[in-house]
Design a protein around this motif. Sequence first.
Motif, PDB file in Angstrom:
ATOM      1  N   THR A  42      68.066  48.840 111.524  1.00  0.00           N
ATOM      2  CA  THR A  42      67.947  49.750 112.644  1.00  0.00           C
ATOM      3  C   THR A  42      68.335  51.155 112.189  1.00  0.00           C
ATOM      4  O   THR A  42      68.963  51.335 111.147  1.00  0.00           O
ATOM      5  CB  THR A  42      68.843  49.320 113.823  1.00  0.00           C
ATOM      6  OG1 THR A  42      70.171  49.214 113.350  1.00  0.00           O
ATOM      7  CG2 THR A  42      68.383  47.998 114.410  1.00  0.00           C
ATOM      8  N   ILE A  43      67.937  52.134 112.985  1.00  0.00           N
ATOM      9  CA  ILE A  43      68.135  53.530 112.593  1.00  0.00           C
ATOM     10  C   ILE A  43      68.176  54.358 113.871  1.00  0.00           C
ATOM     11  O   ILE A  43      67.597  53.966 114.883  1.00  0.00           O
ATOM     12  CB  ILE A  43      66.980  53.957 111.649  1.00  0.00           C
ATOM     13  CG1 ILE A  43      67.174  55.371 111.100  1.00  0.00           C
ATOM     14  CG2 ILE A  43      65.619  53.847 112.347  1.00  0.00           C
ATOM     15  CD1 ILE A  43      66.175  55.709 109.997  1.00  0.00           C
ATOM     16  N   ASP A  44      68.886  55.499 113.811  1.00  0.00           N
ATOM     17  CA  ASP A  44      68.904  56.392 114.966  1.00  0.00           C
ATOM     18  C   ASP A  44      67.675  57.301 114.885  1.00  0.00           C
ATOM     19  O   ASP A  44      67.585  58.129 113.978  1.00  0.00           O
ATOM     20  CB  ASP A  44      70.192  57.232 114.930  1.00  0.00           C
ATOM     21  CG  ASP A  44      70.243  58.256 116.060  1.00  0.00           C
ATOM     22  OD1 ASP A  44      69.333  58.240 116.922  1.00  0.00           O
ATOM     23  OD2 ASP A  44      71.192  59.056 116.073  1.00  0.00           O
ATOM     24  N   PRO A  45      66.722  57.148 115.815  1.00  0.00           N
ATOM     25  CA  PRO A  45      65.495  57.950 115.722  1.00  0.00           C
ATOM     26  C   PRO A  45      65.725  59.455 115.877  1.00  0.00           C
ATOM     27  O   PRO A  45      64.915  60.264 115.428  1.00  0.00           O
ATOM     28  CB  PRO A  45      64.615  57.395 116.846  1.00  0.00           C
ATOM     29  CG  PRO A  45      65.533  56.690 117.764  1.00  0.00           C
ATOM     30  CD  PRO A  45      66.709  56.238 116.964  1.00  0.00           C
ATOM     31  N   GLU A  49      67.664  61.260 109.167  1.00  0.00           N
ATOM     32  CA  GLU A  49      68.207  61.729 107.886  1.00  0.00           C
ATOM     33  C   GLU A  49      69.555  61.090 107.555  1.00  0.00           C
ATOM     34  O   GLU A  49      70.046  61.197 106.430  1.00  0.00           O
ATOM     35  CB  GLU A  49      68.336  63.262 107.876  1.00  0.00           C
ATOM     36  CG  GLU A  49      66.999  63.946 108.041  1.00  0.00           C
ATOM     37  CD  GLU A  49      66.799  65.125 107.082  1.00  0.00           C
ATOM     38  OE1 GLU A  49      67.680  65.360 106.243  1.00  0.00           O
ATOM     39  OE2 GLU A  49      65.769  65.789 107.194  1.00  0.00           O
ATOM     40  N   ALA A  50      70.161  60.434 108.539  1.00  0.00           N
ATOM     41  CA  ALA A  50      71.420  59.742 108.278  1.00  0.00           C
ATOM     42  C   ALA A  50      71.180  58.553 107.355  1.00  0.00           C
ATOM     43  O   ALA A  50      72.097  58.064 106.697  1.00  0.00           O
ATOM     44  CB  ALA A  50      72.050  59.277 109.595  1.00  0.00           C
ATOM     45  N   ASN A  51      69.934  58.085 107.312  1.00  0.00           N
ATOM     46  CA  ASN A  51      69.561  57.003 106.403  1.00  0.00           C
ATOM     47  C   ASN A  51      69.066  57.639 105.101  1.00  0.00           C
ATOM     48  O   ASN A  51      68.155  58.462 105.111  1.00  0.00           O
ATOM     49  CB  ASN A  51      68.452  56.176 107.081  1.00  0.00           C
ATOM     50  CG  ASN A  51      68.035  54.978 106.246  1.00  0.00           C
ATOM     51  OD1 ASN A  51      67.781  55.086 105.048  1.00  0.00           O
ATOM     52  ND2 ASN A  51      67.949  53.829 106.900  1.00  0.00           N
ATOM     53  N   GLU A  52      69.686  57.236 103.997  1.00  0.00           N
ATOM     54  CA  GLU A  52      69.388  57.823 102.679  1.00  0.00           C
ATOM     55  C   GLU A  52      67.883  57.900 102.394  1.00  0.00           C
ATOM     56  O   GLU A  52      67.390  58.916 101.902  1.00  0.00           O
ATOM     57  CB  GLU A  52      70.100  56.974 101.604  1.00  0.00           C
ATOM     58  CG  GLU A  52      70.278  57.640 100.273  1.00  0.00           C
ATOM     59  CD  GLU A  52      71.129  58.911 100.312  1.00  0.00           C
ATOM     60  OE1 GLU A  52      70.850  59.803  99.498  1.00  0.00           O
ATOM     61  OE2 GLU A  52      72.051  59.018 101.160  1.00  0.00           O
ATOM     62  N   ALA A  53      67.159  56.829 102.730  1.00  0.00           N
ATOM     63  CA  ALA A  53      65.724  56.767 102.424  1.00  0.00           C
ATOM     64  C   ALA A  53      64.924  57.853 103.141  1.00  0.00           C
ATOM     65  O   ALA A  53      63.862  58.263 102.680  1.00  0.00           O
ATOM     66  CB  ALA A  53      65.178  55.394 102.795  1.00  0.00           C
ATOM     67  N   PHE A  54      65.421  58.310 104.275  1.00  0.00           N
ATOM     68  CA  PHE A  54      64.642  59.243 105.093  1.00  0.00           C
ATOM     69  C   PHE A  54      65.173  60.670 105.079  1.00  0.00           C
ATOM     70  O   PHE A  54      64.809  61.485 105.917  1.00  0.00           O
ATOM     71  CB  PHE A  54      64.499  58.693 106.513  1.00  0.00           C
ATOM     72  CG  PHE A  54      63.839  57.342 106.529  1.00  0.00           C
ATOM     73  CD1 PHE A  54      62.504  57.212 106.160  1.00  0.00           C
ATOM     74  CD2 PHE A  54      64.548  56.205 106.871  1.00  0.00           C
ATOM     75  CE1 PHE A  54      61.890  55.968 106.130  1.00  0.00           C
ATOM     76  CE2 PHE A  54      63.942  54.955 106.837  1.00  0.00           C
ATOM     77  CZ  PHE A  54      62.610  54.833 106.467  1.00  0.00           C
ATOM     78  N   LYS A  55      66.042  60.960 104.122  1.00  0.00           N
ATOM     79  CA  LYS A  55      66.448  62.351 103.923  1.00  0.00           C
ATOM     80  C   LYS A  55      65.218  63.100 103.411  1.00  0.00           C
ATOM     81  O   LYS A  55      64.435  62.544 102.643  1.00  0.00           O
ATOM     82  CB  LYS A  55      67.543  62.429 102.854  1.00  0.00           C
ATOM     83  CG  LYS A  55      68.915  62.026 103.346  1.00  0.00           C
ATOM     84  CD  LYS A  55      69.967  62.608 102.403  1.00  0.00           C
ATOM     85  CE  LYS A  55      71.368  62.159 102.683  1.00  0.00           C
ATOM     86  NZ  LYS A  55      71.750  61.737 103.986  1.00  0.00           N
ATOM     87  N   GLN A  56      65.067  64.354 103.827  1.00  0.00           N
ATOM     88  CA  GLN A  56      63.872  65.123 103.461  1.00  0.00           C
ATOM     89  C   GLN A  56      63.549  65.049 101.966  1.00  0.00           C
ATOM     90  O   GLN A  56      62.416  64.827 101.579  1.00  0.00           O
ATOM     91  CB  GLN A  56      64.035  66.579 103.922  1.00  0.00           C
ATOM     92  CG  GLN A  56      62.773  67.427 103.803  1.00  0.00           C
ATOM     93  CD  GLN A  56      61.617  66.922 104.681  1.00  0.00           C
ATOM     94  OE1 GLN A  56      61.809  66.565 105.830  1.00  0.00           O
ATOM     95  NE2 GLN A  56      60.412  66.875 104.106  1.00  0.00           N
TER      96      GLN A  56
END
Length: 167
Positions: A42-45, A49-56
């Motif tokens: 799960t992730i905060d939509p 960016e709090a999830n490493e994979a989805f940092k810019q």
Amino acid sequence: MHLHKYEKIWLMFGVGSLVVFLLVIGIGAFYKGTHPQSQMTTIDPQNVEANEAFKQENLGLTKVDENKYILNVVASAFNYDLGVDEEGAQVKSIRVPKGSTVLFHVTSKDVVHGFELAGTNVNMMVEPGYVSSYETVMEKPGEYTLVCNEYCGTGHHLMYATVEVYE
Ligand code: CUA
């Protein structure tokens, strides 16, 4: 009031079907809970960016090993964010060599989007609050179009990118 025998039978059948239907919905939604396929992550939509994979800086294609890649993507109306190139322009297409194993990590910042790589077995639903993951081997060379196959608004048809598998 007198009911005909067949009317009674059909009335019972109708009420019975309704009860079965409500039970199925009720058990599915409240007891088992309905989840997307990768329900574990799960992730905060509001803050992907709090999830490493989805940092810019981690978006897009990353080579992790010989013939192994990870593709991190943030979907939003109406774009697939695959990161930026050296000139700072949005990446719209990626290339991997034939036979590569690609692990797709996708999430949404807003509404439900699709993630279908036409002509391959990559086809996921991307829901805000969850990370959809899928790993596959890109065997056949060619240019594949990534499309959103969940209607997400007026710019739905503008959501696409390309994945090229080269020899
Ligand atoms: Cu995103 Cu349709």
